[in-house]
Design a protein around this motif. Structure first.
Motif, PDB file in Angstrom:
ATOM      1  N   LEU A  63      12.971 -29.776   1.711  1.00 26.61           N
ATOM      2  CA  LEU A  63      11.964 -30.189   0.748  1.00 26.61           C
ATOM      3  C   LEU A  63      11.078 -28.975   0.456  1.00 26.61           C
ATOM      4  N   PRO A  64      11.471 -28.138  -0.530  1.00 29.80           N
ATOM      5  CA  PRO A  64      10.663 -26.953  -0.848  1.00 29.80           C
ATOM      6  C   PRO A  64       9.230 -27.337  -1.210  1.00 29.80           C
ATOM      7  N   PHE A  65       8.293 -26.484  -0.801  1.00 27.94           N
ATOM      8  CA  PHE A  65       6.866 -26.705  -1.074  1.00 27.94           C
ATOM      9  C   PHE A  65       6.371 -28.020  -0.457  1.00 27.94           C
ATOM     10  N   PHE A  66       6.970 -28.375   0.664  1.00 28.95           N
ATOM     11  CA  PHE A  66       6.613 -29.633   1.324  1.00 28.95           C
ATOM     12  C   PHE A  66       5.116 -29.713   1.615  1.00 28.95           C
ATOM     13  N   GLU A  67       4.553 -28.665   2.220  1.00 26.72           N
ATOM     14  CA  GLU A  67       3.137 -28.676   2.577  1.00 26.72           C
ATOM     15  C   GLU A  67       2.263 -28.791   1.338  1.00 26.72           C
ATOM     16  N   GLN A  68       2.673 -28.116   0.260  1.00 26.12           N
ATOM     17  CA  GLN A  68       1.886 -28.180  -0.980  1.00 26.12           C
ATOM     18  C   GLN A  68       1.900 -29.575  -1.582  1.00 26.12           C
ATOM     19  N   HIS A  69       3.062 -30.233  -1.554  1.00 30.34           N
ATOM     20  CA  HIS A  69       3.139 -31.602  -2.080  1.00 30.34           C
ATOM     21  C   HIS A  69       2.267 -32.555  -1.253  1.00 30.34           C
ATOM     22  N   LEU A  70       2.341 -32.406   0.053  1.00 30.77           N
ATOM     23  CA  LEU A  70       1.546 -33.273   0.931  1.00 30.77           C
ATOM     24  C   LEU A  70       0.055 -33.017   0.711  1.00 30.77           C
ATOM     25  N   ARG A  71      -0.315 -31.743   0.587  1.00 29.78           N
ATOM     26  CA  ARG A  71      -1.719 -31.395   0.364  1.00 29.78           C
ATOM     27  C   ARG A  71      -2.206 -31.937  -0.971  1.00 29.78           C
ATOM     28  N   ARG A  72      -1.343 -31.857  -2.000  1.00 31.93           N
ATOM     29  CA  ARG A  72      -1.723 -32.393  -3.312  1.00 31.93           C
ATOM     30  C   ARG A  72      -2.067 -33.875  -3.205  1.00 31.93           C
ATOM     31  N   LEU A  73      -1.243 -34.641  -2.503  1.00 33.49           N
ATOM     32  CA  LEU A  73      -1.498 -36.071  -2.359  1.00 33.49           C
ATOM     33  C   LEU A  73      -2.805 -36.320  -1.608  1.00 33.49           C
ATOM     34  N   GLN A  74      -3.019 -35.569  -0.540  1.00 29.13           N
ATOM     35  CA  GLN A  74      -4.248 -35.744   0.243  1.00 29.13           C
ATOM     36  C   GLN A  74      -5.486 -35.410  -0.598  1.00 29.13           C
ATOM     37  N   GLU A  75      -5.430 -34.277  -1.292  1.00 29.39           N
ATOM     38  CA  GLU A  75      -6.587 -33.847  -2.077  1.00 29.39           C
ATOM     39  C   GLU A  75      -6.867 -34.790  -3.242  1.00 29.39           C
ATOM     40  N   THR A  76      -5.794 -35.302  -3.867  1.00 31.45           N
ATOM     41  CA  THR A  76      -6.003 -36.223  -4.977  1.00 31.45           C
ATOM     42  C   THR A  76      -6.555 -37.550  -4.489  1.00 31.45           C
ATOM     43  N   CYS A  77      -6.074 -38.017  -3.347  1.00 31.77           N
ATOM     44  CA  CYS A  77      -6.630 -39.246  -2.770  1.00 31.77           C
ATOM     45  C   CYS A  77      -8.117 -39.071  -2.473  1.00 31.77           C
ATOM     46  N   ARG A  78      -8.493 -37.923  -1.952  1.00 33.15           N
ATOM     47  CA  ARG A  78      -9.909 -37.680  -1.697  1.00 33.15           C
ATOM     48  C   ARG A  78     -10.716 -37.690  -2.999  1.00 33.15           C
ATOM     49  N   ALA A  79     -10.167 -37.024  -4.029  1.00 30.65           N
ATOM     50  CA  ALA A  79     -10.875 -36.961  -5.313  1.00 30.65           C
ATOM     51  C   ALA A  79     -11.025 -38.346  -5.929  1.00 30.65           C
ATOM     52  N   LEU A  80     -10.007 -39.209  -5.736  1.00 26.95           N
ATOM     53  CA  LEU A  80     -10.043 -40.566  -6.291  1.00 26.95           C
ATOM     54  C   LEU A  80     -10.679 -41.570  -5.326  1.00 26.95           C
ATOM     55  N   MET A  81     -11.119 -41.086  -4.167  1.00 26.19           N
ATOM     56  CA  MET A  81     -11.738 -41.921  -3.126  1.00 26.19           C
ATOM     57  C   MET A  81     -10.800 -43.034  -2.663  1.00 26.19           C
ATOM     58  N   ILE A  82      -9.524 -42.698  -2.519  1.00 28.61           N
ATOM     59  CA  ILE A  82      -8.536 -43.614  -1.953  1.00 28.61           C
ATOM     60  C   ILE A  82      -8.456 -43.344  -0.454  1.00 28.61           C
ATOM     61  N   PRO A  83      -8.701 -44.331   0.395  1.00 29.09           N
ATOM     62  CA  PRO A  83      -8.766 -44.106   1.845  1.00 29.09           C
ATOM     63  C   PRO A  83      -7.381 -44.010   2.494  1.00 29.09           C
ATOM     64  N   PHE A  84      -6.608 -43.003   2.103  1.00 29.10           N
ATOM     65  CA  PHE A  84      -5.251 -42.854   2.633  1.00 29.10           C
ATOM     66  C   PHE A  84      -5.297 -42.079   3.951  1.00 29.10           C
ATOM     67  N   VAL A  85      -4.763 -42.688   5.024  1.00 33.24           N
ATOM     68  CA  VAL A  85      -4.804 -42.055   6.348  1.00 33.24           C
ATOM     69  C   VAL A  85      -3.414 -41.907   6.974  1.00 33.24           C
ATOM     70  N   ASP A  86      -2.369 -42.430   6.313  1.00 35.37           N
ATOM     71  CA  ASP A  86      -1.030 -42.428   6.919  1.00 35.37           C
ATOM     72  C   ASP A  86      -0.250 -41.163   6.557  1.00 35.37           C
ATOM     73  N   THR A  87      -0.892 -40.012   6.657  1.00 37.12           N
ATOM     74  CA  THR A  87      -0.257 -38.769   6.250  1.00 37.12           C
ATOM     75  C   THR A  87       0.953 -38.433   7.115  1.00 37.12           C
ATOM     76  N   GLU A  88       0.838 -38.610   8.435  1.00 40.05           N
ATOM     77  CA  GLU A  88       1.951 -38.278   9.328  1.00 40.05           C
ATOM     78  C   GLU A  88       3.148 -39.174   9.053  1.00 40.05           C
ATOM     79  N   MET A  89       2.913 -40.445   8.843  1.00 41.46           N
ATOM     80  CA  MET A  89       3.997 -41.375   8.543  1.00 41.46           C
ATOM     81  C   MET A  89       4.654 -41.014   7.211  1.00 41.46           C
TER      82      MET A  89
END
Length: 271
Positions: A36-62
């Motif tokens: 999965l090329p750019f795996f860390e970047q894709h995961l970071r994008r989801l985390q950062e966007t959830c923070r910006a949208l105030m979505i309480p996403f915590v299941d990052t490891e899963m």
């Protein structure tokens, strides 16, 4: 196939806020040889966007485990990951939504991208302009009606992709790609402070250019700047980079920048 909260299914609650309000975000990743090329970047994008949208996403490891598992199982293709705020009441308030939903799906890589890389493409100016909103600019959120309209208008032309302006007339992006153009040794890409998606391949290309003889500049520009360029190309993580042959009455004969970037971008996908 679809994986929703870790289970193979294709049904989502009718009161999920992604359906009701487009309340969520997504990323689209290339699968290559089980990686999965750019795996860390894709995961970071989801985390950062959830923070910006105030979505309480915590299941990052899963989520990371599910992404890697699908990559290994399917080997090659496109992995799309969606995070919705989850199910809630009738109104806009997100206060009752504390359980975000993970949706993962795998599909084939678009078959036309290799042809585009070899032959180049034509851009058409889209009549649909992007709304300016600094709070959402750069984010890959689920509100994509603008892109749906851009694509619908594009399909009424003979062009392959659309050059898209924002509501103030500034060049912003394409329908499903970011944009670069070259004038001499300077490479320009639109500023995305008020509209557009800050693509992962765009960021990668900017990093590559920063280590090269080219100078890269983020700029607010009108469409004439693109018309007058020596060379134009588009990019996303699936293409990953494609040359533009023509925009309106402008034709681009040079592929200097494309020939520099194409092998580096392909290497980043396959390594």
């Amino acid at each position: 196939m679809f994986l929703i909260n870790g289970m193979e299914q294709d049904s989502l609650a009718a009161n999920d806020r992604s359906i009701q309000f487009g309340d969520g975000c997504f990323t689209t990743a290339r699968l290559c040889n089980g990686n999965l090329p750019f795996f860390e970047q894709h995961l970071r994008r989801l985390q950062e966007t959830c923070r910006a949208l105030m979505i309480p996403f915590v299941d990052t490891e899963m989520l990371a485990q599910e992404m890697q598992s699908l990559a290994q199982a399917h080997r090659d293709g496109v992995l799309k990951v969606i995070i919705t705020r989850g199910s809630g009441g009738r109104g806009y308030s997100p206060s009752t939504c504390q359980t975000p939903v993970r949706i993962l799906s795998v599909s084939p890589v678009p078959a036309h991208y290799p042809h585009w890389q070899q032959q180049g493409i034509t851009l058409a100016l889209s009549p649909v302009h992007l709304g300016r909103n600094p709070a959402l600019a750069g984010l890959k959120h689920l509100n994509r009606l603008e892109q749906v309209l851009i694509r619908a208008h594009l399909e009424q032309t003979d062009a392959d992709e659309a050059l898209v302006l924002d509501s103030e007339g500034w060049v912003t992006e394409c329908c499903a790609a970011n944009l670069f153009w070259r004038a001499g040794d300077t490479v320009f890409t639109p500023r995305l402070d008020h509209a557009g998606v800050r693509g992962i391949m765009r960021q990668h290309i900017m990093a590559l250019l920063a280590q090269s003889r080219y100078r890269v500049v983020e700029i607010n520009a009108r469409e004439d700047a693109v018309r007058q360029a020596d060379e134009v190309l588009i990019c996303n993580t699936l293409m990953p980079v494609v040359p533009v042959n023509q925009f309106a009455d402008a034709r681009y004969l040079s592929r200097e920048l494309f020939e520099f970037l194409a092998p580096l971008c392909e290497q980043s996908i396959k390594s």
